[in-house]
Design a protein around this motif. Structure first.
Motif, PDB file in Angstrom:
ATOM      1  N   ARG A 286     146.749 111.976 -13.599  1.00  0.00           N
ATOM      2  CA  ARG A 286     148.140 111.521 -13.537  1.00  0.00           C
ATOM      3  C   ARG A 286     148.473 111.006 -12.136  1.00  0.00           C
ATOM      4  O   ARG A 286     149.131 109.971 -11.985  1.00  0.00           O
ATOM      5  CB  ARG A 286     149.080 112.677 -13.909  1.00  0.00           C
ATOM      6  N   ALA A 287     147.983 111.739 -11.117  1.00  0.00           N
ATOM      7  CA  ALA A 287     148.255 111.308  -9.737  1.00  0.00           C
ATOM      8  C   ALA A 287     147.550 109.986  -9.435  1.00  0.00           C
ATOM      9  O   ALA A 287     148.053 109.175  -8.661  1.00  0.00           O
ATOM     10  CB  ALA A 287     147.816 112.387  -8.762  1.00  0.00           C
TER      11      ALA A 287
ATOM     12  N   LEU B  88     157.907 106.112 -16.156  1.00  0.00           N
ATOM     13  CA  LEU B  88     159.045 106.197 -15.236  1.00  0.00           C
ATOM     14  C   LEU B  88     159.221 104.906 -14.446  1.00  0.00           C
ATOM     15  O   LEU B  88     160.329 104.524 -14.100  1.00  0.00           O
ATOM     16  CB  LEU B  88     158.866 107.380 -14.273  1.00  0.00           C
ATOM     17  N   ALA B  89     158.094 104.231 -14.158  1.00  0.00           N
ATOM     18  CA  ALA B  89     158.180 102.995 -13.386  1.00  0.00           C
ATOM     19  C   ALA B  89     158.452 101.797 -14.289  1.00  0.00           C
ATOM     20  O   ALA B  89     158.556 100.672 -13.808  1.00  0.00           O
ATOM     21  CB  ALA B  89     156.887 102.789 -12.602  1.00  0.00           C
TER      22      ALA B  89
ATOM     23  N   PRO C  89     159.431 109.748  -1.358  1.00  0.00           N
ATOM     24  CA  PRO C  89     158.156 109.599  -2.045  1.00  0.00           C
ATOM     25  C   PRO C  89     157.840 108.131  -2.311  1.00  0.00           C
ATOM     26  O   PRO C  89     158.742 107.322  -2.524  1.00  0.00           O
ATOM     27  CB  PRO C  89     158.380 110.355  -3.358  1.00  0.00           C
ATOM     28  N   ARG C  90     156.574 107.774  -2.262  1.00  0.00           N
ATOM     29  CA  ARG C  90     156.207 106.390  -2.548  1.00  0.00           C
ATOM     30  C   ARG C  90     154.960 106.343  -3.412  1.00  0.00           C
ATOM     31  O   ARG C  90     154.157 107.271  -3.435  1.00  0.00           O
ATOM     32  CB  ARG C  90     156.009 105.609  -1.257  1.00  0.00           C
ATOM     33  N   GLY C  91     154.836 105.265  -4.162  1.00  0.00           N
ATOM     34  CA  GLY C  91     153.777 105.150  -5.167  1.00  0.00           C
ATOM     35  C   GLY C  91     152.376 105.195  -4.600  1.00  0.00           C
ATOM     36  O   GLY C  91     151.447 105.622  -5.278  1.00  0.00           O
TER      37      GLY C  91
ATOM     38  N   ARG D 131     160.466 113.739  -8.503  1.00  0.00           N
ATOM     39  CA  ARG D 131     160.780 113.055  -7.239  1.00  0.00           C
ATOM     40  C   ARG D 131     159.579 112.253  -6.749  1.00  0.00           C
ATOM     41  O   ARG D 131     159.729 111.132  -6.272  1.00  0.00           O
ATOM     42  CB  ARG D 131     161.197 114.081  -6.179  1.00  0.00           C
ATOM     43  N   VAL D 132     158.393 112.858  -6.858  1.00  0.00           N
ATOM     44  CA  VAL D 132     157.187 112.160  -6.406  1.00  0.00           C
ATOM     45  C   VAL D 132     157.023 110.846  -7.166  1.00  0.00           C
ATOM     46  O   VAL D 132     156.623 109.827  -6.596  1.00  0.00           O
ATOM     47  CB  VAL D 132     155.948 113.063  -6.588  1.00  0.00           C
ATOM     48  N   PHE D 133     157.366 110.863  -8.463  1.00  0.00           N
ATOM     49  CA  PHE D 133     157.230 109.633  -9.252  1.00  0.00           C
ATOM     50  C   PHE D 133     158.501 108.788  -9.185  1.00  0.00           C
ATOM     51  O   PHE D 133     158.670 107.847  -9.952  1.00  0.00           O
ATOM     52  CB  PHE D 133     156.891 109.967 -10.706  1.00  0.00           C
ATOM     53  N   ARG D 134     159.380 109.144  -8.283  1.00  0.00           N
ATOM     54  CA  ARG D 134     160.608 108.375  -8.034  1.00  0.00           C
ATOM     55  C   ARG D 134     161.393 108.115  -9.318  1.00  0.00           C
ATOM     56  O   ARG D 134     161.822 106.997  -9.605  1.00  0.00           O
ATOM     57  CB  ARG D 134     160.271 107.061  -7.320  1.00  0.00           C
ATOM     58  N   ALA D 135     161.551 109.179 -10.102  1.00  0.00           N
ATOM     59  CA  ALA D 135     162.322 109.057 -11.341  1.00  0.00           C
ATOM     60  C   ALA D 135     163.802 108.914 -11.007  1.00  0.00           C
ATOM     61  O   ALA D 135     164.274 109.476 -10.024  1.00  0.00           O
ATOM     62  CB  ALA D 135     162.101 110.306 -12.199  1.00  0.00           C
TER      63      ALA D 135
ATOM     64  N   TYR E 232     163.715 113.367 -19.347  1.00  0.00           N
ATOM     65  CA  TYR E 232     162.346 113.846 -19.534  1.00  0.00           C
ATOM     66  C   TYR E 232     162.123 115.285 -19.074  1.00  0.00           C
ATOM     67  O   TYR E 232     161.137 115.900 -19.438  1.00  0.00           O
ATOM     68  CB  TYR E 232     161.357 112.926 -18.808  1.00  0.00           C
TER      69      TYR E 232
ATOM     70  N   VAL F 104     150.380 112.923  -5.494  1.00  0.00           N
ATOM     71  CA  VAL F 104     150.429 114.346  -5.166  1.00  0.00           C
ATOM     72  C   VAL F 104     149.877 115.151  -6.335  1.00  0.00           C
ATOM     73  O   VAL F 104     150.208 114.889  -7.486  1.00  0.00           O
ATOM     74  CB  VAL F 104     151.878 114.807  -4.872  1.00  0.00           C
TER      75      VAL F 104
ATOM     76  N   ASP G  10     160.069 118.448  -8.256  1.00  0.00           N
ATOM     77  CA  ASP G  10     159.203 117.792  -7.259  1.00  0.00           C
ATOM     78  C   ASP G  10     158.388 116.686  -7.922  1.00  0.00           C
ATOM     79  O   ASP G  10     158.259 115.585  -7.377  1.00  0.00           O
ATOM     80  CB  ASP G  10     158.237 118.810  -6.630  1.00  0.00           C
TER      81      ASP G  10
ATOM     82  N   PRO H 234     153.930 108.579 -15.018  1.00  0.00           N
ATOM     83  CA  PRO H 234     154.318 107.707 -13.892  1.00  0.00           C
ATOM     84  C   PRO H 234     154.554 106.271 -14.335  1.00  0.00           C
ATOM     85  O   PRO H 234     155.515 105.626 -13.869  1.00  0.00           O
ATOM     86  CB  PRO H 234     153.108 107.774 -12.954  1.00  0.00           C
TER      87      PRO H 234
ATOM     88  N   ARG I 250     154.258 118.501   2.104  1.00  0.00           N
ATOM     89  CA  ARG I 250     155.533 118.047   1.520  1.00  0.00           C
ATOM     90  C   ARG I 250     156.174 116.968   2.385  1.00  0.00           C
ATOM     91  O   ARG I 250     156.846 116.084   1.881  1.00  0.00           O
ATOM     92  CB  ARG I 250     156.483 119.227   1.324  1.00  0.00           C
TER      93      ARG I 250
ATOM     94  N   ALA J  81     154.388 113.849   1.558  1.00  0.00           N
ATOM     95  CA  ALA J  81     154.771 113.351   0.237  1.00  0.00           C
ATOM     96  C   ALA J  81     156.160 112.730   0.257  1.00  0.00           C
ATOM     97  O   ALA J  81     156.559 112.087  -0.711  1.00  0.00           O
ATOM     98  CB  ALA J  81     154.725 114.500  -0.772  1.00  0.00           C
ATOM     99  N   GLY J  82     156.910 112.930   1.342  1.00  0.00           N
ATOM    100  CA  GLY J  82     158.275 112.410   1.405  1.00  0.00           C
ATOM    101  C   GLY J  82     159.260 113.308   0.695  1.00  0.00           C
ATOM    102  O   GLY J  82     160.380 112.898   0.415  1.00  0.00           O
ATOM    103  N   LEU J  83     158.863 114.545   0.379  1.00  0.00           N
ATOM    104  CA  LEU J  83     159.768 115.466  -0.305  1.00  0.00           C
ATOM    105  C   LEU J  83     160.715 116.137   0.678  1.00  0.00           C
ATOM    106  O   LEU J  83     161.829 116.509   0.320  1.00  0.00           O
ATOM    107  CB  LEU J  83     158.963 116.520  -1.083  1.00  0.00           C
ATOM    108  N   ILE J  84     160.271 116.325   1.929  1.00  0.00           N
ATOM    109  CA  ILE J  84     161.185 116.807   2.966  1.00  0.00           C
ATOM    110  C   ILE J  84     160.969 115.961   4.217  1.00  0.00           C
ATOM    111  O   ILE J  84     159.889 115.402   4.422  1.00  0.00           O
ATOM    112  CB  ILE J  84     160.987 118.310   3.303  1.00  0.00           C
TER     113      ILE J  84
ATOM    114  N   GLN K 297     166.323 109.475 -15.855  1.00  0.00           N
ATOM    115  CA  GLN K 297     164.961 109.809 -16.300  1.00  0.00           C
ATOM    116  C   GLN K 297     164.683 111.302 -16.119  1.00  0.00           C
ATOM    117  O   GLN K 297     164.076 111.941 -16.980  1.00  0.00           O
ATOM    118  CB  GLN K 297     163.932 108.988 -15.525  1.00  0.00           C
TER     119      GLN K 297
END
Lengths: 278, 273
Positions: free
Chosen positions: B165-166, B121-122, B92-94, A177-181, A189, B98, A174, B118, B69, B72-75, A185
């Motif tokens: 982190r969030a 990853l970006a 999910p979007r920046g 996914r939230v960080f759109r990896a 990681y 979460v 999760d 984050p 969720r 958050a765009g997870l479901i 990645q």
């Protein structure tokens, strides 16, 4: 109010080792040295006391003598080099392929489901049993030994890496996914580090099997290697010479084992191990 | 209806309340198989204004985590839609951060590497991200812990790092799923004060999910009470307590009134709190 939390968390990191730890360590070393001397002494004493025939077993003194003789004749180095090469090359190839296939299988689920029954079937086959075939195909040189070692190390690494990579921590997934990896990645990681302890469990098993594979393959048919030397010594009824080879094999096995564990400790540095502070 | 009245209250009180940053429209969700469906959410309508702090309280299994969720765009919801600043949320979007119930620190990274994950990853500039992270860590009282391993931190410190982190993606909405549920009561109180301060400073909109009525009333501009099976909004209670919130808030009569009003729902339900 944050200040109150800080000392609580600092305490464990700043905790001093018990003062007696160094002394305990030296006592342990002294004990293990004494045990070694005791075992060797008892071995020597028993052989002399019961007047064991040198055709059946040799005393440590005779083994040492045989070793010195072999060294002065330059007997060992070439064979030792060949066996070590077979083990290292075969292990590297087998472990790498096992790891790569595990990654492929975990990334492409359908392939995994199709392959799995065959993998389990082959896994339960004693790989040394195919040594005669391998010799038949590749001959008496090192290639056949390298192939057998690769074959024997491939499966434990594959199976363990597969089970490690199958770990799906939903929370970490999760998070990624939230960080759109990206898929890579997430693998790099999260999934790979999560699988690392299992992969090393496979490598530890494979390291032990690698030496076994090399020696068995040399028994079946080879021109050079410690296995060949061992059979020659047996033909000559040279028990001291046989024991020299056994000690050398034990030394190689130990070196491999220690090396793999050291690498494991270095790579999976975050894993708390039992007996980490000896 | 009281819910509508409460909504009207909030929007009246808010000059910039024109467009919600986060909106749920008739959101419904069903888990399980077709033969044995389990309705988790039923027709949930909820708006969160920019900078607003909304807390959802409800018993376990009332679907509040599902709602989060979805945000958050997870479901994706089976029915209705969730939108961020007018755009439907499909992944999910920046702009939506979460914080999970567990801090979910990766044990192979130290605090600073976890917090800057984050940015890594970006593919953003890591030295700038590190400087930003150090500043935020300092702000939550984690100065000097950037090189520590997560396992050496207390639960509350780990959760603070997770909040940092969030915040690293500069979200406009922060979704928090029971973030302090695993902490002891004393740490939890301290974290509540901390969170109130962070939310007031950063002006990020927060949707907080909690079991604790007191936590919800202390932190939120609006307390949303959810009842289970199926998950529905029972009432939205505005919290007329000025900011900044301080320990004194806990003894104000308004605080007690909000708590009492929220608690009434659980008492008539057979006391599932």
């Amino acid at each position: 109010m944050t200040d109150a939390a800080v000392p609580l968390a600092v305490a464990p990191a700043a905790r001093r080792r018990p003062a007696s730890r160094g002394r305990v360590r030296w006592t342990n070393r002294a004990l293990s040295a004494a045990l070694f001397v005791g075992v060797i002494g008892a071995w020597e004493a028993l052989v002399r006391l019961f007047d064991v025939s040198p055709l059946m077993f040799a005393a440590p003194s005779a083994v040492l003598e045989a070793f010195m003789r072999g060294v002065s004749r330059g007997l060992y180095w070439e064979h030792l080099g060949v066996t070590v090469f077979e083990v290292v090359a075969g292990f590297s190839i087998g472990a790498s392929l096992g790891f790569l296939l595990a990654v492929a299988v975990s990334e492409f689920e359908r392939a995994g489901r199709l392959l799995f029954p065959y993998l389990v079937a082959i896994q339960s086959l004693p790989k040394v049993a195919v040594a005669p075939f391998v010799i038949l195909w590749l001959g008496f040189g090192v290639e056949s030994k390298v192939l057998l070692v690769a074959l024997i190390t491939f499966f434990p690494v594959l199976i363990n890496a597969m089970s490690g990579l199958a770990i799906q921590d939903p929370q970490r997934m999760d998070l990624m996914r939230v960080f759109r990896a990206t898929r890579w990645q997430t693998f790099r990681y999260v999934r790979l580090p999560s699988a690392a302890p299992a992969i090393f469990a496979g490598l530890n098993v494979a390291a032990v099997l690698a030496l076994t594979g090399a020696i068995v393959a040399e028994f079946v048919g080879a021109q050079r290697g410690l296995g060949v030397l061992l059979l020659q010594a047996q033909t000559n009824l040279d028990t001291a010479g046989m024991l020299v080879i056994l000690v050398m094999l034990a030394a190689i096995g130990l070196t491999i084992n220690v090396t793999v564990r050291a690498v494991e400790r270095k790579v999976t540095y975050w894993v708390a191990r039992r007996g980490d502070a000896p | 209806m009281s819910a509508a009245a409460a909504l009207a209250d909030v929007h009246a009180a808010r000059p910039d309340g024109a467009r919600p940053i986060l909106r749920f429209e008739r959101v419904g969700h069903v888990f399980g198989t077709e033969s044995c469906p389990l309705r988790a959410l039923d027709c949930v309508d909820l708006d969160v204004a920019p900078g607003e702090f909304v807390a959802i309280v409800g018993a376990s299994g009332c679907g509040k985590s599902t709602l989060l969720r979805i945000a958050a765009g997870l479901i994706s919801p089976r029915e209705g839609a969730a939108s961020f600043d007018g755009a439907p949320i499909v992944e999910p979007r920046g702009e939506i951060g979460v914080v999970f119930q567990d801090a979910v620190m990766l044990p192979w990274f130290n605090v600073i590497d976890n917090v800057t994950l984050p940015a890594r990853l970006a593919g953003r500039d890591m030295s700038a991200a590190r400087a930003e992270a150090e500043r935020l860590l300092e702000n939550v009282g984690l100065t000097g812990f950037s090189q520590s391993w997560p396992s050496s931190l207390s639960g509350g410190m780990r959760q603070r790092a997770a909040i940092v982190r969030a915040l690293m993606t500069k979200p406009r909405v922060l979704l928090m799923d029971e973030p302090f549920g695993a902490l002891d009561a004393l740490t939890r109180e301290r974290m509540n004060l901390e969170l109130a301060r962070i939310a007031e400073q950063s002006r990020v909109a927060v949707l907080l999910i909690t079991h604790s009525i007191a936590e919800a009333a202390f932190l939120a501009d609006r307390v949303v009470v959810m009842t289970p099976r199926p998950g529905r909004i029972a009432e939205e209670i505005p919290v007329p307590i000025p900011r900044p919130r301080t320990p004194k808030t806990l003894s104000s009569p308004d605080f007690a009134a909000v708590c009492e009003r929220a608690r009434a729902h659980f008492l008539e339900d057979g006391g599932s709190e």
